[in-house]
Design a protein around this motif. Structure first.
Motif, PDB file in Angstrom:
ATOM      1  N   ILE A  26     -26.676 -59.176 -73.823  1.00  0.00           N
ATOM      2  CA  ILE A  26     -28.270 -59.867 -74.191  1.00  0.00           C
ATOM      3  C   ILE A  26     -29.108 -59.153 -75.242  1.00  0.00           C
ATOM      4  O   ILE A  26     -29.203 -59.512 -75.847  1.00  0.00           O
ATOM      5  CB  ILE A  26     -28.867 -59.484 -73.049  1.00  0.00           C
ATOM      6  CG1 ILE A  26     -28.367 -60.295 -71.041  1.00  0.00           C
ATOM      7  CG2 ILE A  26     -30.680 -59.506 -72.524  1.00  0.00           C
ATOM      8  CD1 ILE A  26     -28.730 -59.659 -70.130  1.00  0.00           C
ATOM      9  N   TYR A  31     -30.738 -63.530 -82.403  1.00  0.00           N
ATOM     10  CA  TYR A  31     -31.866 -64.476 -81.452  1.00  0.00           C
ATOM     11  C   TYR A  31     -32.291 -64.591 -82.748  1.00  0.00           C
ATOM     12  O   TYR A  31     -34.157 -65.194 -82.841  1.00  0.00           O
ATOM     13  CB  TYR A  31     -32.779 -63.632 -80.899  1.00  0.00           C
ATOM     14  CG  TYR A  31     -31.780 -63.446 -79.291  1.00  0.00           C
ATOM     15  CD1 TYR A  31     -31.082 -64.044 -78.625  1.00  0.00           C
ATOM     16  CD2 TYR A  31     -32.496 -62.143 -78.926  1.00  0.00           C
ATOM     17  CE1 TYR A  31     -31.221 -63.600 -77.499  1.00  0.00           C
ATOM     18  CE2 TYR A  31     -30.782 -61.772 -78.112  1.00  0.00           C
ATOM     19  CZ  TYR A  31     -30.885 -62.703 -77.272  1.00  0.00           C
ATOM     20  OH  TYR A  31     -29.699 -62.293 -75.400  1.00  0.00           O
ATOM     21  N   CYS A 222     -29.297 -66.823 -73.339  1.00  0.00           N
ATOM     22  CA  CYS A 222     -28.876 -65.543 -72.475  1.00  0.00           C
ATOM     23  C   CYS A 222     -29.032 -65.719 -70.803  1.00  0.00           C
ATOM     24  O   CYS A 222     -28.812 -64.594 -70.516  1.00  0.00           O
ATOM     25  CB  CYS A 222     -30.017 -64.566 -73.303  1.00  0.00           C
ATOM     26  SG  CYS A 222     -31.764 -64.998 -72.336  1.00  0.00           S
TER      27      CYS A 222
END
Length: 312
Positions: A26, A31, A222
């Motif tokens: 995570i 991203y 995620c």
């Protein structure tokens, strides 16, 4: 009893090892233009999952629990403060430094339990714990990755705060175990309920609560790792409270402290990774500490059984 201890310890090592993988997936994922900055909300996810699991297993809850609510509240506040302090430390120090600091958790547990007069230990117990902690620190310490400065900065102070709160949690749990025999299901439910309220309030005050949900909406990939994080946290904590209520918080802190050590050692066995001389030295200290502790505990139980048989 030994098998039960190994079973609980195995559960903690397995699920918290998997939790670490999910957490890294995570926080370290790419991203693109987005960045994950919601450490407190990760704790919120874990606590929420723990609470749901505790409520789901509510049929096993002891309705006769006499533990005062204020004890649960104080323990929960210390519990969530310890987790948040540990996460805040990462804003100021690198991960290896944080891991090294948190490796001293059993020492913090023993000191706080002694200072708050909930439990004292024999000298042999202090010696065994010292060997284990010294071994873990020696095994994990890397001078190239750890902080070079000898001064205490904000990160180190956050780690000390986390250790102090860990000790307070252990003292509360020892008090509950000694005076009220608080069942694990009640302990898990009440601690996580109060912790969730504190976390939501803290997250709303900092303005990151809705930002976290916005981040998840923008990055739905995620979600699977958040789900894995929650499941592993709930199952791992189930084993933690099983060992706390059955054998006390000190044994639990030893198991959680040695988790990373055994994870690395397992990679050596499975994948043929080599250990340095320093890591072998740390390994010897850990195994000597664990073996000596087990031997002395077994000897004490045998002596107590013989004394009981003699008195009859």
């Amino acid at each position: 009893m030994t098998f039960e201890k190994l079973y609980y310890a195995g559960g903690i090592l397995t699920f918290y090892g998997l939790l670490g993988i999910a957490q890294e997936k995570i926080t370290k994922a790419d991203y693109e233009d987005d960045k994950f900055v919601y450490q407190a909300e990760l704790v919120f996810t874990m606590v929420l999952s723990n609470l749901v699991f505790a409520a789901w297993s509510g049929s096993k809850r002891d309705k006769t629990d006499k533990t005062p609510k204020i004890i649960y509240i104080l323990c929960a506040i210390c519990y969530v403060t310890a987790m948040l302090s540990s996460n805040y430390a990462l804003k100021h120090v690198n991960y290896p430094t944080q891991v090294l600091g948190k490796s001293c958790k059993p020492v913090a547990v023993m000191i706080m339990c002694l200072l708050l007069r909930q439990k004292s230990y024999k000298f042999s117990k202090y010696f065994c714990v010292f060997l284990i902690v010294a071994g873990v620190v020696t095994f994990l310490y890397n001078p190239k990755k750890s902080a070079a400065s000898g001064e205490l900065g904000s990160g180190e102070l956050w780690i000390l705060a986390s250790l102090a709160m860990d000790g307070c949690v252990a003292s509360c749990q020892e008090y509950m175990k000694k005076n009220y025999q608080s069942p694990k299901s009640n302990m898990m439910l009440n601690l996580n309920l109060v912790a969730l309220i504190v976390l939501v309030g803290q997250s709303l005050a900092s303005g990151t609560f809705f930002g976290f949900f916005g981040f998840v909406q923008r990055n739905p990939d995620c979600l699977k790792w958040l789900a894995a994080l929650g499941v592993c946290s709930a199952l791992g904590q189930h084993f933690i409270f099983s060992i706390v209520t059955g054998y006390g918080p000190l044994l639990c802190s030893i198991v959680t402290t040695t988790r990373k050590f055994f994870t690395i050692l397992l990679s050596v066995v499975l994948f043929g990774n080599s250990l340095t001389t320093q890591q072998w030295s740390g390994s010897v200290l850990v195994f000597v500490g664990l073996a000596l502790d087990g031997f002395l505990e077994s000897k004490a139980k045998s002596a107590a059984a013989a004394q009981k048989k003699k008195s009859k």
